[in-house]
Design a protein around this motif. Structure first.
Motif, short mmCIF file in Angstrom:
data_model
loop_
_atom_site.label_atom_id
_atom_site.label_comp_id
_atom_site.label_asym_id
_atom_site.label_seq_id
_atom_site.Cartn_x
_atom_site.Cartn_y
_atom_site.Cartn_z
N CYS A 154 -66.42 9.65 -66.16
CA CYS A 154 -67.10 9.45 -65.82
C CYS A 154 -68.05 10.16 -64.23
O CYS A 154 -67.70 9.18 -63.47
N CYS A 179 -70.68 6.76 -63.82
CA CYS A 179 -69.15 5.27 -63.28
C CYS A 179 -68.57 5.14 -63.10
O CYS A 179 -67.50 4.45 -62.03
N CYS A 198 -68.71 9.29 -69.70
CA CYS A 198 -68.41 8.20 -70.41
C CYS A 198 -68.84 7.21 -71.63
O CYS A 198 -67.77 6.99 -72.45
N CYS A 232 -74.20 4.73 -70.22
CA CYS A 232 -73.55 5.99 -68.42
C CYS A 232 -74.52 7.06 -68.80
O CYS A 232 -75.57 7.80 -67.27
ZN LIG Z 1 -69.21 5.67 -66.90
#
Ligand SMILES: [Zn+2]
Ligand SMILES: [Zn+2]
Ligand SMILES: [Zn+2]
Length: 212
Positions: free
Chosen positions: A170, A173, A186, A190
């Protein structure tokens, strides 16, 4: 960091109670919920599924209770400062299973934990490789993704799309992207976070103790 814990090998489905197959299952009203029927001794696919879901839900709730806000903040700060997660968890009297278990069901915690792991990971480790995970005991998102892909049984696939062979993380994150297709994040949370916060914690300089 140390090597002793297979933090991501925790599989809560295997911990399920083996149903007693010897007990006779009397006839039940079909109106009873599958979970109720499980508790009454009915053992079939439907009741077993309901039982496992119930176990999982209660385990998740317990993990959330053990990790109060103060504990979470502390974990993030220590991990971001470079202390190993097992060490931090141990000092706080919580299990790494609880920490990772909560990350599976709580997107906000997952985001913050991954950001902290990225911020605090050692520089002299080949991140994003199974070696980083195994030999160096690194549990940063990139090493976990690499290890995850490494462990997949190598069944021959009908079509191998090049885009899917590389571990994907991602952009926000740093957590693993498990969905197929071209994706930058993800999870919707996010993507939202990344779009909303111009100075999102992911920008290479995670600020994990900034709780949102
Ligand atoms: Zn993420
Ligand atoms: Zn790593
Ligand atoms: Zn972001």
């Amino acid at each position: 960091m140390n090597d002793q814990l297979g933090l991501d090998n925790f599989d809560d489905t295997t911990a399920a109670v083996t149903p007693s197959l010897t007990r006779a299952a009397p006839l039940r009203a079909r109106s009873a919920s599958p979970l109720t029927r499980w508790r009454q001794g009915d053992r079939d696919e439907e009741t077993r599924t309901a039982h496992l879901a119930d176990l999982r839900a209660r385990r998740n709730a317990a993990a959330a209770r053990r990790l109060g806000p103060g504990t979470r903040t502390h974990v993030l700060r220590e991990v971001a400062a470079g202390r190993g997660l097992p060490e931090v968890a141990n000092a706080l009297g919580v299990s790494t299973h609880a920490i990772h278990g909560l990350a599976r069901v709580d997107a906000s915690w997952r985001h913050d934990l991954n950001a902290a792991l990225l911020a605090g990971r050692p520089a002299d480790v080949p991140h994003g490789t199974p070696t980083g995970y195994r030999r160096h005991g690194c549990r940063c998102p990139e090493c976990r993704v690499a290890q995850h892909h490494q462990d997949k049984p190598r069944r021959p696939r009908k079509r191998i799309r090049p885009a899917q062979t590389a571990p994907r993380v991602c952009e926000c994150c740093g957590g693993p992207i498990t969905a197929s297709g071209p994706r930058r994040f993800c999870s919707p949370s996010c993507a939202t976070r990344h779009a909303v916060h111009a100075t999102c914690s992911c920008g290479g300089v995670p600020a994990p103790d900034t709780r949102r």
